[in-house]
Design an enzyme around this catalytic site. Sequence first.
Site, PDB file in Angstrom:
ATOM      1  CG  HIS A 263      -1.838   0.849   0.814  1.00 17.54           C
ATOM      2  ND1 HIS A 263      -2.418   2.745   0.966  1.00 17.54           N
ATOM      3  CD2 HIS A 263      -3.463   0.564   0.647  1.00 17.54           C
ATOM      4  CE1 HIS A 263      -2.882   3.005   0.517  1.00 17.54           C
ATOM      5  NE2 HIS A 263      -4.320   2.200   0.269  1.00 17.54           N
ATOM      6  CG  ASP A 314      -8.262  -4.566  -3.717  1.00 26.71           C
ATOM      7  OD1 ASP A 314      -9.843  -3.874  -4.187  1.00 26.71           O
ATOM      8  OD2 ASP A 314      -7.370  -3.328  -4.809  1.00 26.71           O
TER       9      ASP A 314
HETATM   10  N1  ACO Z   1       3.925  -7.529  -4.557  1.00 27.12           N
HETATM   11  C1  ACO Z   1       5.651  -7.630  -4.259  1.00 27.12           C
HETATM   12  N2  ACO Z   1       6.497  -6.787  -3.440  1.00 27.12           N
HETATM   13  C2  ACO Z   1       5.823  -5.275  -3.929  1.00 27.12           C
HETATM   14  C3  ACO Z   1       4.592  -5.382  -3.575  1.00 27.12           C
HETATM   15  C4  ACO Z   1       3.683  -6.849  -3.424  1.00 27.12           C
HETATM   16  N3  ACO Z   1       2.350  -6.114  -4.167  1.00 27.12           N
HETATM   17  N4  ACO Z   1       3.368  -4.240  -3.267  1.00 27.12           N
HETATM   18  C5  ACO Z   1       5.282  -3.360  -3.017  1.00 27.12           C
HETATM   19  N5  ACO Z   1       6.172  -3.919  -3.282  1.00 27.12           N
HETATM   20  C6  ACO Z   1       7.335  -3.761  -2.845  1.00 27.12           C
HETATM   21  C7  ACO Z   1       7.883  -3.651  -4.286  1.00 27.12           C
HETATM   22  O1  ACO Z   1       8.454  -4.416  -5.177  1.00 27.12           O
HETATM   23  C8  ACO Z   1       9.236  -2.291  -3.908  1.00 27.12           C
HETATM   24  O2  ACO Z   1       9.640  -3.364  -3.911  1.00 27.12           O
HETATM   25  P1  ACO Z   1      11.355  -2.982  -3.845  1.00 27.12           P
HETATM   26  O3  ACO Z   1      11.834  -1.485  -2.386  1.00 27.12           O
HETATM   27  O4  ACO Z   1      13.133  -3.860  -3.303  1.00 27.12           O
HETATM   28  O5  ACO Z   1      11.983  -2.591  -4.737  1.00 27.12           O
HETATM   29  C9  ACO Z   1       8.472  -1.864  -2.524  1.00 27.12           C
HETATM   30  O6  ACO Z   1       7.595  -2.995  -2.474  1.00 27.12           O
HETATM   31  C10 ACO Z   1       7.496  -0.702  -2.694  1.00 27.12           C
HETATM   32  O7  ACO Z   1       7.023  -0.479  -3.488  1.00 27.12           O
HETATM   33  P2  ACO Z   1       6.268   0.328  -4.321  1.00 27.12           P
HETATM   34  O8  ACO Z   1       5.983  -0.500  -5.246  1.00 27.12           O
HETATM   35  O9  ACO Z   1       7.060   0.987  -4.315  1.00 27.12           O
HETATM   36  O10 ACO Z   1       5.312   0.908  -3.703  1.00 27.12           O
HETATM   37  P3  ACO Z   1       3.710   2.182  -4.066  1.00 27.12           P
HETATM   38  O11 ACO Z   1       3.441   2.280  -3.151  1.00 27.12           O
HETATM   39  O12 ACO Z   1       4.624   2.963  -5.635  1.00 27.12           O
HETATM   40  O13 ACO Z   1       2.817   0.982  -4.795  1.00 27.12           O
HETATM   41  C11 ACO Z   1       0.543  -0.460  -4.776  1.00 27.12           C
HETATM   42  C12 ACO Z   1       1.837   0.508  -4.197  1.00 27.12           C
HETATM   43  C13 ACO Z   1       0.240   0.134  -6.431  1.00 27.12           C
HETATM   44  C14 ACO Z   1      -0.155  -0.724  -4.070  1.00 27.12           C
HETATM   45  C15 ACO Z   1       1.787  -1.565  -4.851  1.00 27.12           C
HETATM   46  O14 ACO Z   1       1.688  -2.184  -3.711  1.00 27.12           O
HETATM   47  C16 ACO Z   1       0.769  -2.836  -5.680  1.00 27.12           C
HETATM   48  O15 ACO Z   1       1.379  -2.743  -7.339  1.00 27.12           O
HETATM   49  N6  ACO Z   1       0.992  -3.241  -5.246  1.00 27.12           N
HETATM   50  C17 ACO Z   1      -0.379  -4.323  -6.249  1.00 27.12           C
HETATM   51  C18 ACO Z   1      -1.607  -4.626  -6.622  1.00 27.12           C
HETATM   52  C19 ACO Z   1      -2.641  -3.725  -5.650  1.00 27.12           C
HETATM   53  O16 ACO Z   1      -3.066  -4.576  -4.285  1.00 27.12           O
HETATM   54  N7  ACO Z   1      -3.258  -3.096  -6.322  1.00 27.12           N
HETATM   55  C20 ACO Z   1      -4.153  -2.220  -4.549  1.00 27.12           C
HETATM   56  C21 ACO Z   1      -3.479  -1.700  -3.623  1.00 27.12           C
HETATM   57  S1  ACO Z   1      -5.393  -0.809  -2.502  1.00 27.12           S
HETATM   58  C22 ACO Z   1      -6.177  -0.044  -3.921  1.00 27.12           C
HETATM   59  O17 ACO Z   1      -6.187   0.597  -4.685  1.00 27.12           O
HETATM   60  C23 ACO Z   1      -8.053  -0.834  -3.658  1.00 27.12           C
END
Ligand code: ACO
Length: 377
Positions: A263, A314
């Site tokens: 998140h 989700d």
């Molecule tokens: N699975 C694995 N690793 C993850 C995930 C995930 N779902 N989410 C974040 N990470 C990791 C990233 O790879 C990154 O790791 P690193 O620092 O080693 O490279 C770190 O955590 C930070 O992640 P970001 O992508 O920079 O986080 P950001 O704040 O940009 O993205 C997001 C947030 C888009 C929700 C992301 O966590 C994601 O893509 N999750 C999966 C999709 C999802 O579940 N979306 C629903 C969100 S809630 C909603 O909208 C209702």
Amino acid sequence: MSEKDDTVVVRGLRDVAAGESKISYPDPNGALYYVGYNIDDIIGRTDYEEVAYLLIHKKLPNMQELDKFKTELVSEMKLPDPILKSIKTTPANCLPMDVLRTEVSHLGEYDPEGKVFSEPANKRRASRLIAQVPAIVATLYRSRREEYVPVPREDLDLVQNFLYMLKGTFPHGSAVKVMHRLMTLHIDHGFNASTFAARVTASTNSDMYSAVTSAIGTLKGPLHGGASEKVMEMLDEVYFEGKVEEYIQGLLDNKKKIMGFGHRVYKTQDPRTKHLRGIVEEFSNNFGTSHLYDKCKKIEEIVYDRKKIYPNVDFYAAVALDALEVGKEFFPLFFASSRIVGWVAHILEQYEDAVLLRPSQKYVGELGRLFVPIGQR
Ligand code: ACO
């Protein structure tokens, strides 16, 4: 432009406060407040419509106000005939989320108050959309199954009618209670991507239907509301609990994201998760689906051990919706059916703020290129 451009770019607008709001506060330390009320104090103790009223009017309703609001919502659930016809004749291969986006835009053509843009007219429009979005979703759901679409009943409230229109049978008390909790948990969440999209559109003084259409298009993406559908695809793929470890580790080894995890705001547990997990646990006890619940718990453990990230709204919402037998391609539409409240509340707030949302950029392309006319290129 000067030789050296010192403009600072905040990639993904991370931690940028794009405006002030009094609607909801996702506290990064793991709490969520609706107009100042901690969700832990209201989930299971309020009706969804009560919280919808709170978000629109910034105060909890008394009994009389709530009854009036509920009656008003139900009276707005009946869709204009051209919208009903359009939903029923939509091509079968068209994504449900695309139909919702189109039909909300289409609703704008039948607004009984036309171009009137006053605050009272916009508040009435907000109520209409809160009622009409779930009605569109239920109509589409039934039409896709070639089942008749029930007409909303005046003796049922919005949530009961939503279930009644989805299922075609009188809603069971326990399903209604779960639905109130689920819908309340999805109702609003600060300046999330779809809400921000709605606010950007509203900030140009465009109409509410256009702003909600922007929001739906944004919610659709798998990094936002589209994630729940992907969660269920993942759970279907990893059918046997024994395979969970290998499957999840494999995704992480390949630098794939695990849908329903992570998140932007919360650095700890998403405060909605414990409520959703509770709903799923209840389902698993009642319907003997503990294998699914156990699988989810295992995925949570593995992802936390490897990445130190938690499930977001989700993850367990997908499992709860699956138990309610809502097809997975309809999960984001279910999300939209309650997030519509947050969207319209934010649109109203943005109209009041009356400032155009228009960020700057850092231009990194070339300047001063020599123009060559087309015949000489
Ligand atoms: N699975 C694995 N690793 C993850 C995930 C995930 N779902 N989410 C974040 N990470 C990791 C990233 O790879 C990154 O790791 P690193 O620092 O080693 O490279 C770190 O955590 C930070 O992640 P970001 O992508 O920079 O986080 P950001 O704040 O940009 O993205 C997001 C947030 C888009 C929700 C992301 O966590 C994601 O893509 N999750 C999966 C999709 C999802 O579940 N979306 C629903 C969100 S809630 C909603 O909208 C209702």
